[in-house]
Design an enzyme around this catalytic site. Structure first.
Site, PDB file in Angstrom:
ATOM      1  N   ASP A  38       0.939  -1.222  -0.178  1.00 29.41           N
ATOM      2  CA  ASP A  38       0.001  -0.028  -0.010  1.00 29.41           C
ATOM      3  C   ASP A  38       0.993   1.400  -0.020  1.00 29.41           C
ATOM      4  O   ASP A  38       1.382   1.600   1.196  1.00 29.41           O
ATOM      5  CB  ASP A  38      -1.016   0.060   1.317  1.00 29.41           C
ATOM      6  CG  ASP A  38      -2.003   1.196   1.137  1.00 29.41           C
ATOM      7  OD1 ASP A  38      -2.081   1.859   0.241  1.00 29.41           O
ATOM      8  OD2 ASP A  38      -1.981   1.623   2.363  1.00 29.41           O
TER       9      ASP A  38
ATOM     10  N   GLU B  11      -1.056  -1.332  -4.660  1.00 35.28           N
ATOM     11  CA  GLU B  11      -2.235  -0.837  -4.688  1.00 35.28           C
ATOM     12  C   GLU B  11      -2.217   0.279  -5.672  1.00 35.28           C
ATOM     13  O   GLU B  11      -1.133   1.074  -5.847  1.00 35.28           O
ATOM     14  CB  GLU B  11      -2.874  -0.341  -3.453  1.00 35.28           C
ATOM     15  CG  GLU B  11      -3.948   0.533  -3.612  1.00 35.28           C
ATOM     16  CD  GLU B  11      -4.591   1.077  -2.319  1.00 35.28           C
ATOM     17  OE1 GLU B  11      -4.364   2.201  -1.963  1.00 35.28           O
ATOM     18  OE2 GLU B  11      -4.762   0.140  -1.135  1.00 35.28           O
TER      19      GLU B  11
ATOM     20  N   ASP C 149      -2.199   0.811   7.754  1.00 35.19           N
ATOM     21  CA  ASP C 149      -1.334   0.672   6.344  1.00 35.19           C
ATOM     22  C   ASP C 149      -0.763  -0.555   6.109  1.00 35.19           C
ATOM     23  O   ASP C 149      -0.830  -1.016   5.033  1.00 35.19           O
ATOM     24  CB  ASP C 149      -0.332   1.724   6.324  1.00 35.19           C
ATOM     25  CG  ASP C 149      -0.811   3.417   6.373  1.00 35.19           C
ATOM     26  OD1 ASP C 149      -1.444   3.540   5.338  1.00 35.19           O
ATOM     27  OD2 ASP C 149      -0.751   4.052   7.366  1.00 35.19           O
TER      28      ASP C 149
END
Length: 173
Positions: free
Chosen positions: A19, A80, A153
């Site tokens: 991410d 992502e 996260d």
């Protein structure tokens, strides 16, 4: 059926999910076995120094991802994708972090899969509009963890890896 480009070792695929962010980059490393089971190997975050210039922060992200790749030798990397947000500056900054991540993986000739935030949430949680808490909870459930990964996260990085496992392989048991 798994795509033929996935590198496999003895029935196990190691997936690094990321991410991206310039302040905090979350990651999760999972082992996806031929029997469909997925095991969390490690998750965490790469925090950059907020007072540093952007090039220095991007270097920190690159070095952090390179170190994770060196330690775990993943067979693929899932990242992502940039979301369509209202803040153009944030999207551009995120693009820089993604570039460092993609370069770190490409320099090791690793297959890279990119998933939108909505696709990750839909695949892992069941709805593309899931909250961070819902993502963390479902990561916990899928991997049978005592608690959701923290910070959020890190859970997002694990969710990205899980999404890749679900899309490319058999369901988790």
């Amino acid at each position: 059926m798994r795509p033929s480009w996935l590198r496999r070792t003895e029935g196990v695929e190691i997936v690094l999910g990321i991410d991206p962010g310039t302040a905090v980059t979350g990651y999760g490393v999972v082992s996806h076995r031929d029997d469909g089971s997925v095991v969390l190997l490690e998750c965490g975050v790469i925090r950059t120094s907020s007072g540093q210039p952007l090039p220095d922060r991007i270097r920190e992200v690159f070095i952090g991802i390179r170190d994770i790749i060196d330690r775990f030798k993943p067979s693929s990397v899932a990242v992502e994708d940039v979301f369509q947000g209202k803040n153009v500056r944030s999207a551009l900054s995120l693009g820089h972090a993604r570039g460092a991540i993609l370069l770190a993986a490409a320099l090791q000739d690793l297959p890279i899969a990119e998933y939108s935030p909505r696709a990750i949430k839909k695949t892992v949680v069941g709805t593309g509009s899931a909250t961070k808490d819902q993502v963390g909870y479902m990561v916990q459930r899928h991997l049978r963890l005592k608690n959701p990964p923290t910070p959020a996260d890190a859970a997002d990085g694990v969710a990205t890896a899980l999404c890749h496992c679900f899309v490319t392989g058999t369901p988790v048991r």
